[in-house]
Design an enzyme around this catalytic site. Structure first.
Site: not given
Ligand code: ARG
Length: 281
Positions: A174, A274
């Site tokens: 991300h 996150c």
């Molecule tokens: N386990 C989640 C996923 O893989 C973690 C999300 C983390 N969120 C972020 N904004 N980077 O989707």
């Protein structure tokens, strides 16, 4: 910047939406940080999350909470569920089926809290996980989660310019694991960002260098502890407790690092940002 005085950093009050990790777990693996064979504790996650929430409140920020839902262990990562600019809400559409239902809970939260200007995206869109607001435009990541077509959709719905950036390292899946905005500005060149160059394609690195010649460049070690998942209010910068090198470099730029332990949440591939959806009025 050599010899120049560091400008005073001015915090601005923020409004955040967060989701307590009561049902936190790592039952599936949709990013390289997740290992379902390793033990995780929802209680520890709640304690770490509570400390993060209380840190924001200590700085005078408003934190709204949405009710967590059983069966949605990643719902704590609220940043993935909405992008709000000027009170306009663009919801989310998850890539992984395991997270798909989260989008509707957040859509309802926004409607119940008076956000009438709300659009649900047609394209895969993991919201602030892949979108970062600079004060003038949205930086938008793609490569692992958010569909590049969602960038054009966000530009139309939110009515702000969107700049696409290509992510290339699966650990930094991300945008918010590779870059964050330290200080917003209506003039792009004066907005300040920090990013980890190697997380981006060569072309996107050139774009970032052009847009932000004065950016703070993070190291591999900064990125590995989720140091690029920070949250800044313009002065106070919340970082994972391991990110002390990065924190020291931010001090040189006039920022105030504030460290939180997010070790349990990192087992799901998440950190401070996150967990934090910013509601920009
Ligand atoms: N386990 C989640 C996923 O893989 C973690 C999300 C983390 N969120 C972020 N904004 N980077 O989707």
């Amino acid at each position: 910047m050599q010899g120049e005085a560091v400008p005073p950093r001015v915090p601005t009050p923020r409004r955040y939406l967060m989701c307590p990790p009561r049902y936190f777990a790592v039952d599936y693996a949709i990013n390289p940080w997740m290992d379902p064979s390793k033990p995780v504790s929802a209680d520890v996650a709640v304690a770490q999350w509570t400390e993060l929430r209380d840190t924001y409140r200590r700085f005078g920020h408003t934190v709204e909470e949405i009710d967590p839902q059983p069966g949605l262990p990643d719902m704590v990562f609220a940043a993935n569920s909405g992008t709000v600019v000027d009170g306009r809400v663009l919801g989310s559409r998850f890539r992984a089926p395991q997270r798909a239902a989260e989008a509707e809970h957040f859509r309802r939260w926004f409607l119940e809290h008076g956000y009438r200007d709300l659009t649900m995206p047609e394209k895969i869109n993991e919201a602030e996980g892949d979108f970062a607001w600079t004060g003038r435009l949205l930086l938008a990541g793609t490569g692992f989660r958010t569909d590049p077509a969602a960038h054009a959709e966000a530009q139309e719905v939110l009515g702000v310019p969107v700049v696409s950036l290509q992510l290339i390292d699966p650990r930094y899946y991300h945008l918010d694991t590779a870059l964050f905005v330290l200080a917003e500005a209506t003039d792009t060149a004066t907005a300040q960002v920090v990013y980890y160059p190697d997380a981006f394609s060569p072309g996107s690195q050139r774009v970032l260098r052009r847009m932000f010649p004065d950016a703070v460049l993070a190291t591999a070690a900064d990125a590995e502890c989720f140091g690029l998942n920070g949250v800044s209010d313009g002065r106070n910068v919340v970082l994972p407790v391991e990110a002390t090198d990065l924190g020291a470099r931010l001090v040189e730029r006039g920022y105030e690092p504030v460290y939180v332990d997010i070790s349990e949440l990192r087992k799901a591939g998440g950190g401070p940002k996150c967990c934090t959806l910013e509601i920009r009025k």
